[in-house]
Design a protein around this motif. Structure first.
Motif, short mmCIF file in Angstrom:
data_model
loop_
_atom_site.label_atom_id
_atom_site.label_comp_id
_atom_site.label_asym_id
_atom_site.label_seq_id
_atom_site.Cartn_x
_atom_site.Cartn_y
_atom_site.Cartn_z
N THR A 484 0.83 -1.20 0.00
CA THR A 484 0.00 0.00 0.00
C THR A 484 0.86 1.25 0.00
O THR A 484 2.04 1.21 0.36
N ASN A 485 0.26 2.35 -0.43
CA ASN A 485 0.88 3.67 -0.33
C ASN A 485 -0.15 4.54 0.38
O ASN A 485 -1.05 5.09 -0.25
N GLY A 486 -0.01 4.65 1.70
CA GLY A 486 -1.05 5.28 2.48
C GLY A 486 -2.30 4.41 2.46
O GLY A 486 -2.25 3.23 2.79
N ALA A 487 -3.42 4.99 2.06
CA ALA A 487 -4.67 4.23 1.98
C ALA A 487 -4.86 3.56 0.63
O ALA A 487 -5.84 2.85 0.42
N THR A 488 -3.94 3.77 -0.31
CA THR A 488 -4.07 3.24 -1.66
C THR A 488 -3.38 1.89 -1.77
O THR A 488 -2.20 1.75 -1.40
N ILE A 489 -4.11 0.89 -2.26
CA ILE A 489 -3.51 -0.43 -2.52
C ILE A 489 -2.75 -0.35 -3.84
O ILE A 489 -3.34 -0.06 -4.88
#
Length: 679
Positions: A484-489
């Protein structure tokens, strides 16, 4: 509409329409059930209609074939009307006006009711149980309030002239039109009538109202009148013909037709502001026309029935998980699309003109909707495409520039992939059924379970185009977040279980199982697949290894039980083609016995041509009484379980038996069964 009597001599001068035909032929001739002249037609819906004339009551229930359902008596039938399932037809028996009645939309008819003192009934109209007919002699109008059981004269205030047509917009408000340009209106259901100024002295042969304000009247020498105020004023419209116009019908407030002598058909698409001729393909007089909408209708005349049937595509869309319904697709995609329109027929074909896009499957969901699966090759040029729909009756429509192909996306990207238990580039053997396909995919733009679509397919020889395919989406795909990148998968593993394929171009939904298509190395095929991200651009992957099913191999990590399959008795492994029921038993530990007697097991029978039967079966414990029956008892700590099943309708021969637990984690030894010819 203009009607005819049995008596008198009529001489018709045929004049070809004087205006050119700007449109293609949209009318198709149909076979009439008799050679008689037809005076009127009533369209019930897009498939059903009644046509009436000289001793003819014809009906179609499939929009193509007409059957004469006339009673044996000889009558001239002038007009028809249908209310719900009740049908009414009026005419003459040469002495009196007659009315006949049907309770099943004209499949059969009751005896005619002759109204003594009337000469001939020329037209009728119904609203519920209220009905009106017009007469060629005085009294000019008869009315019923009880669905035709009783008829009473209702003609106060009408001039004593021939009237050709009647139309009501409510049980109180209606009009009649007749010779000499006469139009009369009633506001009390026909009790009294008031003359209206038509502005013409030409005979008016038909009248039609869309609502209480808007209506048209047509007549001799190309006369067309329109009112927008209930007939208080009538304005002349330009028809472009001098031929007599005999009937008028509007399918919508904008789209309508009028027909007349010498094969004249004129259409308006703007509420009658302008009219354009259409080619009828006949010079016969056309006496009646009836439409149910802007597409479906009939016209009839002297030994002629013409059907108007316009197949229309209004839009082509496919579902975008983020943007909803869109009108574009990407190179390299295998996609479900929706085609919206009108008058689609079962079996309609869908093609993209001038492109390499192929339609793998098309299903007519309704007359207004087709769903199709299309394959867009990677090499397909980008840009707008023309989509063509062809009905089974050869009627077609093309939506020009209706669907766009865009360049394939560059994301997501694949990191690893597996088919079955192998990710090498060597020829891949699938061991288990169903098999799994797993990919790891990356996309910095984001990945979600709901946005991923997964397609697997087998190509035909020498082609990337799918021959057999399966589309996974939603809950049919396993989804595991890997990064993930923060809340982004940004990285995920997608897993799909492949049980069977569908065949391109088939609409039957037949399932083609892996073991039938690629059973054995000699039947190996290349497997292709792609995964899509939330932007729904396909990331196209050519899996160039050939895959095939090998039932003899055991998946990695599976437990092998060395105990062979045991026949229940010495002859249990010999069965006949007439009754191929097969009983077998195995000796297993207590835990495995509990599994196969609760969750079941998978039993495969294979022969020289591959898998012949694939069963999900449940065993039962049979330890007790085994010694007494001559079968050995189980070893300490083990149990013996057995199952009886049927191989199926198979040819005689020797078949191999394979058994595994339902989770495919335990594979038992193999046995064999002999199927003898029945005798």
């Amino acid at each position: 509409m203009r009607r005819f009597l049995l008596t008198g001599i009529f001489i018709t001068v045929l004049l070809l329409p004087s205006i050119g035909y700007a449109t293609t032929v949209t009318w198709k001739a149909q076979t009439t059930p008799t050679a008689a002249e037809l005076f009127a037609v009533y369209a019930i819906n897009g498939s059903k209609a009644l046509a009436v004339g000289n001793n003819t009551l014809a009906k179609t229930i499939n929009r193509v074939t007409w059957t004469d359902t006339s009673p044996s008596s000889i009558y001239t039938y002038n007009s028809a009307f249908v209310v719900s399932s009740d049908a009414y037809v009026v005419g003459t028996d040469a002495s009196n006006g007659v009315i006949i009645y049907s309770t099943n939309e004209g499949n059969s008819w009751s005896g005619a009711s002759a109204v003594v003192g009337s000469a001939s009934f020329t037209d009728l109209f119904f609203i519920g149980t209220y009905g009106w007919v017009i007469n060629t002699s005085s009294p000019r109008v008869y009315k019923t309030v009880d669905s035709g059981d009783n008829w009473l004269a209702a003609a106060t205030g009408l001039a004593n002239i021939p009237y050709n047509a009647v139309y009501f917009t409510s049980t109180s408000e209606g009009w009649v039109a007749g010779n000499g340009g006469n139009i009369y209106k009633t506001t009390n259901g026909g009790g009294s009538w008031t003359v209206q100024t038509s502005g013409t002295a030409n005979n008016l042969n038909d009248i039609f109202f869309m609502d209480a304000n808007t209506g048209w009247a047509v007549g001799d020498t190309g006369t067309i009148l329109k009112t927008t105020d209930g007939g208080t004023t009538w304005a002349t419209q330009t028809s472009g013909t001098v031929n007599n116009l005999n009937s008028v019908s509007f399918g919508t407030a904008s789209v309508g037709w009028t027909v007349g002598d010498s094969g004249t058909i004129i259409k308006s698409s703007d509420g009658g502001s302008s009219w354009a001729a259409q080619a009828s393909g006949t010079v016969a007089n056309l006496n009646g026309v009836s439409f149910i909408d802007a597409y479906n209708g009939w016209t009839v005349g002297n030994n002629v029935i013409l059907r108007h049937y316009t197949a229309t595509i209004s839009s082509v869309t496919r579902t975008h998980p983020a943007a909803g319904e869109v009108t574009w697709e990407s190179q390299g995609a295998l996609r479900a699309i929706t085609i919206n329109g009108a008058n689609f027929q079962t079996g309609a074909a869908v093609t993209f003109e001038g492109s390499t896009i192929s339609t793998l499957y098309a299903s007519v969901e309704s007359s207004a909707k087709i769903t199709a699966t299309i394959w867009v090759p990677l090499a397909e040029t980008v840009g707008l495409k023309n989509l063509k729909m062809t009905n089974t009756d050869t009627s077609t429509d093309t939506l020009s520039n209706g669907f766009e192909i865009r360049a394939a996306g560059t994301s997501p990207t694949f990191t690893t992939w597996e088919v079955g238990y192998t990710s090498s580039d060597a020829s891949v053997a699938i061991y288990d059924l169903p098999t799994r396909i797993t990919v790891e995919v990356e996309d910095t733009g984001g990945l979600t379970r709901g946005s991923i679509k997964f397609v697997a397919y087998l190509s035909s020889a020498g082609s990337y185009a799918p021959e057999y395919y399966y589309l996974f989406s939603g809950d049919t795909i396993g989804f595991e977040t890997l990064a993930t990148n923060g809340a982004t998968i940004t990285k995920a593993r997608a897993t799909a279980t492949l049980r069977y394929f569908y065949k391109s171009g088939e609409s039957t939904g037949t399932k083609y199982y892996i073991q039938d298509l690629i059973n054995g190395k000699a039947k190996a095929r290349p497997l292709y697949f792609y995964v899509e991200n939330s932007a729904t651009y396909p990331s196209y992957l050519l899996y160039d290894s050939e895959v095939y099913y090998d039932s003899t191999k055991i998946p990695p990590g599976a437990t092998v039980v060395s105990t062979p399959l045991l026949p229940e008795a010495a002859v249990s492994n010999v069965i006949s083609t007439a009754n191929p029921a097969f009983t077998l038993q195995i000796e297993v530990d207590a835990a495995t016995a509990a599994s196969v007697t609760t969750d079941g097991a998978i039993l495969l029978f294979s022969g020289a041509n591959g898998i012949v039967a694939n069963h999900n079966v449940v065993f039962r414990r049979v330890n007790s009484g085994l010694t007494a029956s001559g079968i050995r008892a189980s070893a300490a700590g083990n149990e013996i379980v057995k199952v009886t099943t049927t191989i199926g309708n198979v040819a005689s021969g020797i078949y191999k038996v394979n058994l595994m637990t339902a989770d495919r984690k335990t594979r038992f030894g193999t046995g064999k069964v002999v199927v003898q010819p029945w005798r």
